[in-house]
Scaffold this motif. Structure first.
Motif, PDB file in Angstrom:
ATOM      1  N   THR A 254       0.852  -1.199   0.000  1.00 18.65           N
ATOM      2  CA  THR A 254       0.000   0.000   0.000  1.00 18.65           C
ATOM      3  C   THR A 254       0.882   1.242   0.000  1.00 18.65           C
ATOM      4  OG1 THR A 254      -1.646  -1.180   1.287  1.00 18.65           O
ATOM      5  CG2 THR A 254      -1.873   1.206   1.204  1.00 18.65           C
ATOM      6  N   LEU A 256       1.080   5.394   0.354  1.00 19.64           N
ATOM      7  CA  LEU A 256       0.333   6.441   1.057  1.00 19.64           C
ATOM      8  C   LEU A 256       0.634   7.800   0.424  1.00 19.64           C
ATOM      9  CD1 LEU A 256       1.178   5.313   4.712  1.00 19.64           C
ATOM     10  CD2 LEU A 256      -0.810   4.669   3.319  1.00 19.64           C
ATOM     11  N   LYS A 284       3.354   1.183   3.257  1.00 20.56           N
ATOM     12  CA  LYS A 284       3.084   0.527   4.548  1.00 20.56           C
ATOM     13  C   LYS A 284       2.709  -0.933   4.314  1.00 20.56           C
ATOM     14  CE  LYS A 284      -1.835   0.887   5.347  1.00 20.56           C
ATOM     15  NZ  LYS A 284      -2.029  -0.565   5.361  1.00 20.56           N
ATOM     16  N   SER A 290      -3.633   2.352   8.293  1.00 24.10           N
ATOM     17  CA  SER A 290      -2.789   3.492   7.903  1.00 24.10           C
ATOM     18  C   SER A 290      -2.687   4.546   9.023  1.00 24.10           C
ATOM     19  CB  SER A 290      -3.280   4.118   6.601  1.00 24.10           C
ATOM     20  OG  SER A 290      -4.627   4.392   6.682  1.00 24.10           O
ATOM     21  N   CYS A 294       0.924   5.573  10.395  1.00 25.51           N
ATOM     22  CA  CYS A 294       1.447   6.940  10.285  1.00 25.51           C
ATOM     23  C   CYS A 294       1.805   7.499  11.659  1.00 25.51           C
ATOM     24  CB  CYS A 294       0.415   7.846   9.611  1.00 25.51           C
ATOM     25  SG  CYS A 294       0.270   7.510   7.866  1.00 25.51           S
ATOM     26  N   PRO A 304      -8.189   9.640   6.646  1.00 23.07           N
ATOM     27  CA  PRO A 304      -8.312   9.052   5.308  1.00 23.07           C
ATOM     28  C   PRO A 304      -9.256   9.883   4.439  1.00 23.07           C
ATOM     29  CG  PRO A 304      -8.736   7.425   7.021  1.00 23.07           C
ATOM     30  CD  PRO A 304      -8.687   8.747   7.699  1.00 23.07           C
ATOM     31  N   THR A 324      -3.456   2.327  -3.229  1.00 18.67           N
ATOM     32  CA  THR A 324      -2.987   3.662  -2.848  1.00 18.67           C
ATOM     33  C   THR A 324      -4.070   4.385  -2.065  1.00 18.67           C
ATOM     34  OG1 THR A 324      -1.728   3.727  -4.895  1.00 18.67           O
ATOM     35  CG2 THR A 324      -2.001   5.809  -3.748  1.00 18.67           C
ATOM     36  N   GLN A 325      -3.671   4.967  -0.919  1.00 17.67           N
ATOM     37  CA  GLN A 325      -4.627   5.714  -0.090  1.00 17.67           C
ATOM     38  C   GLN A 325      -4.235   7.185  -0.067  1.00 17.67           C
ATOM     39  OE1 GLN A 325      -4.591   3.866   3.781  1.00 17.67           O
ATOM     40  NE2 GLN A 325      -5.480   1.956   3.001  1.00 17.67           N
ATOM     41  N   LEU A 327      -4.478  10.543   1.943  1.00 17.77           N
ATOM     42  CA  LEU A 327      -4.679  10.849   3.359  1.00 17.77           C
ATOM     43  C   LEU A 327      -4.400  12.319   3.629  1.00 17.77           C
ATOM     44  CD1 LEU A 327      -2.430   7.860   4.511  1.00 17.77           C
ATOM     45  CD2 LEU A 327      -4.918   7.821   4.452  1.00 17.77           C
TER      46      LEU A 327
END
Ligand code: SF4
Length: 370
Positions: A254, A256, A284, A290, A294, A304, A324-325, A327
């Protein structure tokens, strides 16, 4: 009638005449039908030839051309390349893939400054000792720059010889490769005329790239067809023997995108390793939330926002699925270290970043979700 050139079993005089037929046929063909206007042709500067040969190791000619031109403009000689930072080299390499090639070019330039007074070594036997240069690349550089009598055997040439001599066995296997080297050396021009070696070497490369191609080779217009065993025995499609297939393993990760005002965080990856030295989005493990990750590992609180579409990227040995997130950072980012930067997306796109990161950032800008 097809004449099969089983060179190694011939009497010496006959062998020499067959070798010169092979060489002369290819040289005449290259002069008439070969490639003559590629940007790295028409020079015997070993530095320029080296850069081109390294870029061409895993990349198609048309892709290489603009990269090659930009690279030579920025680093016109060994000294300029050695004085540059690895980061500057990788920035110009960004998008070309196989980044160890760029790192090795830089390392080799530094070694040449240190051990060869900034001059390129003059024999294949010395060139091959530089980082990132194998036997075939060293031979190609020596043949083009100095007319040295030495055999090349890149992927295209392996295919030509495997078909021409009707050699079965995967060319990456030691035994088959040794046989192909033996054939390549046995066919070298007898006279060490500089121009002849350069043209013969170019002819082999051109024939493999434009006539004896992996798919749909143009046998009917091939100068080697009268003596080609694969053609005579209708085995062209089955040669060279394919690599024994192992299924690619799959991995997941993943990325970020930490948004702080109009900037995102990029981290420089350690080298060696995948994408070593390139700037990447923080990554991560998939089994940690997440927010927890973080806070614990980066000292950053986040909210998020959204998930981007998953991306698949294939490496030589495995497939990587990238989630992919996006944030939002809600506290001040932790203190910066040398291996991290906060940048706008436009500036991030100018750094040496891996292809999937480039795709993600471009998707983000085009979808207006940033
Ligand atoms: S005849 Fe066909 S298979 Fe044989 S060397 Fe030429 S292009 Fe390749």
């Amino acid at each position: 009638m097809v004449v099969i050139l089983n060179i190694s079993n011939q009497e010496p005089d006959h062998r020499i005449s067959l070798m010169s037929t092979f060489v002369n046929t290819l040289i005449q063909w290259q002069k008439q039908y070969g490639r003559h206007s590629l940007p790295w042709q028409g020079t015997n500067d070993p530095y320029a030839i080296w850069v081109a040969e390294v870029m061409l190791q895993q990349t198609q000619v048309m892709t290489v051309i603009p990269y090659y031109q930009r690279f030579l403009e920025a680093f016109p000689d060994i000294e300029c390349l050695a004085k540059a930072s690895v980061d500057a080299v990788l920035t110009l390499w960004s998008g070309l893939g196989y980044y160890s090639r760029g790192r090795n070019l830089h390392k080799a330039a530094c070694l040449m400054m240190e051990h060869y007074h900034g001059r390129f070594p003059q024999h294949a036997a010395e060139i091959v000792r530089l980082p990132g240069i194998g036997r075939s690349t060293a031979a190609a550089i020596a043949a083009f720059a100095y007319g040295e009598r030495c055999a090349i055997l890149d992927g295209n040439v392996k295919r030509v010889f495997a078909r021409y001599f009707g050699i079965t066995g995967y060319p990456g296997e030691k035994k088959t490769e040794a046989l192909l080297w033996q054939k390549a050396e046995g066919l070298l021009p007898q006279v060490n005329a500089k121009q002849q070696m350069a043209t013969y070497t170019q002819a082999l490369m051109d024939l493999g790239a434009t006539v004896c191609t992996r798919h749909q080779p143009k046998c009917l217009s091939c100068p080697l067809q009268p003596d080609c065993i694969a053609f005579a025995e209708n085995r062209v499609a089955s040669l060279p023997t394919s690599k024994p297939r192992k299924p690619l393993t799959s991995k997941e990760t993943t990325f970020l995108i930490l948004r702080n005002q109009n900037e995102i965080l990029l981290e420089q990856r350690s080298s060696p390793g995948i994408w070593g030295g390139l700037w990447c989005l923080p990554e991560k493990p998939i089994d940690i939330n997440s927010q927890t990750y973080c806070r614990q590992f980066m000292g950053i609180d986040i909210l998020p926002i959204s998930n981007l579409s998953p991306l698949n990227h294939t490496f030589t040995h495995f497939k990587l699925r990238i989630d992919t997130q996006l944030l939002q950072v809600i506290n001040r980012p932790r203190k910066k270290t040398a291996s991290e930067v906060w940048l706008t997306i436009d500036k991030a796109l100018q750094l040496a970043i891996p292809v999937p990161v480039r795709k993600i950032l471009l998707e983000l800008t085009s979808s207006n979700s940033f």
